[in-house]
Design a protein around this motif. Structure first.
Motif, PDB file in Angstrom:
ATOM      1  N   LEU A 188       0.831  -1.205   0.000  1.00  0.00           N
ATOM      2  CA  LEU A 188       0.000   0.000   0.000  1.00  0.00           C
ATOM      3  C   LEU A 188       0.868   1.258   0.000  1.00  0.00           C
ATOM      4  O   LEU A 188       0.625   2.188  -0.768  1.00  0.00           O
ATOM      5  CB  LEU A 188      -0.930  -0.009   1.218  1.00  0.00           C
ATOM      6  CG  LEU A 188      -1.824   1.213   1.403  1.00  0.00           C
ATOM      7  CD1 LEU A 188      -2.753   1.407   0.207  1.00  0.00           C
ATOM      8  CD2 LEU A 188      -2.625   1.068   2.695  1.00  0.00           C
ATOM      9  N   ALA A 189       1.880   1.288   0.832  1.00  0.00           N
ATOM     10  CA  ALA A 189       2.776   2.453   0.880  1.00  0.00           C
ATOM     11  C   ALA A 189       3.482   2.649  -0.452  1.00  0.00           C
ATOM     12  O   ALA A 189       3.630   3.775  -0.926  1.00  0.00           O
ATOM     13  CB  ALA A 189       3.787   2.295   2.011  1.00  0.00           C
ATOM     14  N   ALA A 190       3.912   1.546  -1.075  1.00  0.00           N
ATOM     15  CA  ALA A 190       4.572   1.642  -2.377  1.00  0.00           C
ATOM     16  C   ALA A 190       3.607   2.161  -3.442  1.00  0.00           C
ATOM     17  O   ALA A 190       3.960   3.015  -4.260  1.00  0.00           O
ATOM     18  CB  ALA A 190       5.131   0.278  -2.783  1.00  0.00           C
ATOM     19  N   ALA A 191       2.372   1.667  -3.424  1.00  0.00           N
ATOM     20  CA  ALA A 191       1.370   2.108  -4.405  1.00  0.00           C
ATOM     21  C   ALA A 191       1.046   3.585  -4.222  1.00  0.00           C
ATOM     22  O   ALA A 191       0.922   4.326  -5.206  1.00  0.00           O
ATOM     23  CB  ALA A 191       0.094   1.263  -4.272  1.00  0.00           C
ATOM     24  N   ARG A 192       0.926   4.023  -2.983  1.00  0.00           N
ATOM     25  CA  ARG A 192       0.639   5.437  -2.727  1.00  0.00           C
ATOM     26  C   ARG A 192       1.792   6.321  -3.174  1.00  0.00           C
ATOM     27  O   ARG A 192       1.569   7.423  -3.679  1.00  0.00           O
ATOM     28  CB  ARG A 192       0.358   5.655  -1.242  1.00  0.00           C
ATOM     29  CG  ARG A 192      -0.989   5.139  -0.823  1.00  0.00           C
ATOM     30  CD  ARG A 192      -1.205   5.299   0.660  1.00  0.00           C
ATOM     31  NE  ARG A 192      -2.546   4.907   1.044  1.00  0.00           N
ATOM     32  CZ  ARG A 192      -2.917   4.730   2.296  1.00  0.00           C
ATOM     33  NH1 ARG A 192      -2.072   4.919   3.293  1.00  0.00           N
ATOM     34  NH2 ARG A 192      -4.150   4.375   2.571  1.00  0.00           N
ATOM     35  N   ALA A 193       3.015   5.862  -2.974  1.00  0.00           N
ATOM     36  CA  ALA A 193       4.184   6.636  -3.394  1.00  0.00           C
ATOM     37  C   ALA A 193       4.213   6.763  -4.913  1.00  0.00           C
ATOM     38  O   ALA A 193       4.558   7.810  -5.451  1.00  0.00           O
ATOM     39  CB  ALA A 193       5.464   5.983  -2.888  1.00  0.00           C
ATOM     40  N   GLU A 194       3.821   5.700  -5.626  1.00  0.00           N
ATOM     41  CA  GLU A 194       3.758   5.728  -7.097  1.00  0.00           C
ATOM     42  C   GLU A 194       2.764   6.773  -7.579  1.00  0.00           C
ATOM     43  O   GLU A 194       3.001   7.468  -8.554  1.00  0.00           O
ATOM     44  CB  GLU A 194       3.336   4.362  -7.629  1.00  0.00           C
ATOM     45  CG  GLU A 194       4.479   3.500  -8.076  1.00  0.00           C
ATOM     46  CD  GLU A 194       3.941   2.212  -8.695  1.00  0.00           C
ATOM     47  OE1 GLU A 194       3.237   2.290  -9.728  1.00  0.00           O
ATOM     48  OE2 GLU A 194       4.231   1.147  -8.135  1.00  0.00           O
ATOM     49  N   GLU A 195       1.631   6.878  -6.879  1.00  0.00           N
ATOM     50  CA  GLU A 195       0.582   7.818  -7.272  1.00  0.00           C
ATOM     51  C   GLU A 195       1.033   9.270  -7.152  1.00  0.00           C
ATOM     52  O   GLU A 195       0.578  10.121  -7.896  1.00  0.00           O
ATOM     53  CB  GLU A 195      -0.664   7.623  -6.384  1.00  0.00           C
ATOM     54  CG  GLU A 195      -1.390   6.331  -6.634  1.00  0.00           C
ATOM     55  CD  GLU A 195      -2.500   6.086  -5.625  1.00  0.00           C
ATOM     56  OE1 GLU A 195      -2.731   6.948  -4.750  1.00  0.00           O
ATOM     57  OE2 GLU A 195      -3.125   5.020  -5.707  1.00  0.00           O
ATOM     58  N   THR A 196       1.927   9.547  -6.203  1.00  0.00           N
ATOM     59  CA  THR A 196       2.361  10.933  -5.970  1.00  0.00           C
ATOM     60  C   THR A 196       3.518  11.345  -6.870  1.00  0.00           C
ATOM     61  O   THR A 196       3.850  12.522  -6.923  1.00  0.00           O
ATOM     62  CB  THR A 196       2.777  11.144  -4.504  1.00  0.00           C
ATOM     63  OG1 THR A 196       3.878  10.296  -4.195  1.00  0.00           O
ATOM     64  CG2 THR A 196       1.615  10.877  -3.576  1.00  0.00           C
ATOM     65  N   VAL A 197       4.134  10.395  -7.577  1.00  0.00           N
ATOM     66  CA  VAL A 197       5.284  10.725  -8.432  1.00  0.00           C
ATOM     67  C   VAL A 197       4.816  11.254  -9.749  1.00  0.00           C
ATOM     68  O   VAL A 197       3.842  10.981 -10.309  1.00  0.00           O
ATOM     69  CB  VAL A 197       6.185   9.487  -8.624  1.00  0.00           C
ATOM     70  CG1 VAL A 197       7.277   9.786  -9.618  1.00  0.00           C
ATOM     71  CG2 VAL A 197       6.770   9.066  -7.307  1.00  0.00           C
TER      72      VAL A 197
END
Length: 197
Positions: A188-197
């Motif tokens: 989940l943290a990795a997916a959220r970080a992808e969304e903000t890039v």
């Protein structure tokens, strides 16, 4: 002996440290940072994991004298450390080679607190929020070490595979969860970080 080092972006000094005293003891008992847990004291469980110059280590196995002049990030400092990465290195991390920042520059990083002591905004780091949202926290004893290890993984590897996650967290034992919720939290943290890039 006296040990001078940086903890969560702030210069610290520990006096009258016995040469065999562990970093874990100094953090918990001398500095009032109880986040790193004292469980096995043999480096087997990972509950005391902190980052020493960016690398996850079991603080129970590190002699306090070994941290002279070095940088330590504990679970209490994850939110400030994550905010620093977000502001100074958007979409990238501070680990050596991860963002073009030299290891020497990363070691000299210092939090710029709003007040004298810390930002203390009440905000959590992305991995801390993901652990809550995914239900990855049960008794909480292993959680600080897992958070520190997962934070380092996500800084080093923005899109980790399940094998990467399992490898990064393999030094951290949990007796409550069965690990699936913990894996979900890192995903989940990795997916959220992808969304903000």
């Amino acid at each position: 002996m006296r040990v001078n080092f940086t903890v969560n972006g702030r210069k610290q000094e520990a006096d009258d440290v016995w040469e065999g005293e562990s970093l874990l003891y100094v953090l918990r008992e001398r500095m009032g940072l109880p986040g790193s847990k004292n469980a096995c004291e043999q480096g087997e469980c990972g509950s005391c994991t902190v980052r020493l110059d960016g690398v996850p280590v079991c603080s129970c196995l590190v002699a306090a004298g070994q941290v002279e002049g070095r940088e330590v990030v504990t679970v209490e400092g994850l939110a400030d450390f994550a905010a620093h990465r977000s502001e100074a290195h958007p979409g990238r991390g501070c680990a050596s080679g991860a963002c073009g920042t030299s290891l020497d520059q990363a070691r000299r990083w210092e939090a710029k607190p709003a007040a004298e002591q810390s930002r203390n905004t009440g905000e959590l780091s992305p991995i801390q929020q993901a652990f809550i949202d995914a239900g990855a926290v049960q008794c909480g004893f292993c959680t600080p070490g897992l958070l520190v290890a997962a934070d380092e993984l996500l800084e080093r590897h923005a899109e980790p595979s399940d094998a990467d996650i399992r490898e990064a967290l393999s030094g951290n034992l949990c007796r409550c969860t069965g690990y699936e919720k913990i894996l979900d939290a890192v995903r989940l943290a990795a997916a959220r970080a992808e969304e903000t890039v």
